[in-house]
Design a protein around this motif. Structure first.
Motif, mmCIF file in Angstrom:
data_model
loop_
_atom_site.group_PDB
_atom_site.id
_atom_site.type_symbol
_atom_site.label_atom_id
_atom_site.label_comp_id
_atom_site.label_asym_id
_atom_site.label_seq_id
_atom_site.Cartn_x
_atom_site.Cartn_y
_atom_site.Cartn_z
ATOM 1 N N HIS A 84 0.090 -0.807 -1.761
ATOM 2 C CA HIS A 84 0.956 0.171 -1.101
ATOM 3 C C HIS A 84 1.634 1.053 -2.149
ATOM 4 O O HIS A 84 1.686 2.280 -2.017
ATOM 5 N N LEU A 88 1.137 5.143 -2.718
ATOM 6 C CA LEU A 88 2.263 6.074 -2.693
ATOM 7 C C LEU A 88 2.307 6.913 -3.969
ATOM 8 O O LEU A 88 2.551 8.117 -3.929
ATOM 9 N N VAL A 94 0.541 7.010 3.891
ATOM 10 C CA VAL A 94 1.067 5.656 4.047
ATOM 11 C C VAL A 94 0.048 4.806 4.800
ATOM 12 O O VAL A 94 -0.520 5.224 5.806
ATOM 13 N N GLU A 203 10.525 0.679 -4.058
ATOM 14 C CA GLU A 203 10.146 2.057 -4.344
ATOM 15 C C GLU A 203 11.004 2.639 -5.456
ATOM 16 O O GLU A 203 12.029 2.085 -5.828
#
Length: 222
Positions: A84, A88, A94, A203
């Motif tokens: 993931h 990104l 996504v 993130e």
């Protein structure tokens, strides 16, 4: 007897009316708070020493801003978080859970191949019989750990940083890093380790301006 029944009915009606009055007050106050809060305060607490931006951006006690992206706790969590994060960073859309799981399984297989290929390059972990270990780790529901993090940094050719949230202060703490040889050309994929063995994606740290921009984009939708 009839008078008592009428009295009981009146009492019931009063109780029902009071209940709806309280319910009306609750929803009215809730809507008022939601209306006022964005303009008067950027953040609300989560009860763990953290502040949370309305869009899910958190600030710990040291002023570090970050966002946690939860991944499904199905044994693939580390690989889900890594793929993931890689998607990104590359600007891809996504992932949905199904595609994320497929890429996670593919990464797991490549990581195991890398572990076998590099078996003579390290001895910091006592993995026992390597063939048995690899066969077990190839199962999609088996939790991964340090050896897989290191091999994943080689496979993805990117640094990986592992963080925890300290229970006492609620602050983020970087506990280990892998693939430092790739740091010159790339920022690390950050993962958050929870003490029961689960990993989520951490993130990129966001600035105060980023948080305001997120809110502005959200308002434009209406």
């Amino acid at each position: 007897m009839l008078i008592m029944e009428e009295s009981d009915m009146i009492n019931c009606l009063l109780v029902v009316a009071f209940f709806y009055y309280v319910l009306f007050l609750y929803f009215s106050i809730t809507r008022l708070v939601k209306f006022i809060l964005p303009s008067s305060s950027r953040f609300g607490g989560d009860g763990n020493g953290l502040s949370i931006c309305n869009e899910g951006v958190r600030i710990d006690g040291n002023g570090n801003e970050y966002k946690i992206t939860r991944v499904r706790p199905d044994g693939r969590c580390l690989f889900r978080a890594l793929v993931h994060g890689a998607c990104l960073r590359s600007g891809q859309a996504v992932l949905d859970e199904t595609r994320e799981g497929e890429l996670a399984d593919d990464l797991r297989a490549r990581v195991m191949d890398e572990l076998v290929r590099r078996k003579d390059e390290f001895d910091q972990w006592d993995l026992g019989d390597l063939d048995v270990y690899v066969q077990r780790m190839k199962k999609p529901t088996v939790w991964a750990g340090e050896p897989e993090l290191l091999m994943a940094s080689y496979v993805l050719q990117t640094p990986i940083s592992v963080f925890v949230i300290e229970s006492s202060s609620g602050n983020l703490r970087n506990i280990t890093n892998y693939g430092q040889e790739y740091e010159e050309n790339d920022q690390p994929i950050k993962v958050l380790f929870l003490n029961y063995g689960h990993y989520d994606l951490l993130e990129e740290f966001l600035s105060d301006i980023s948080c305001q921009n997120l809110r502005a984009k959200k308002r434009k939708k209406f």
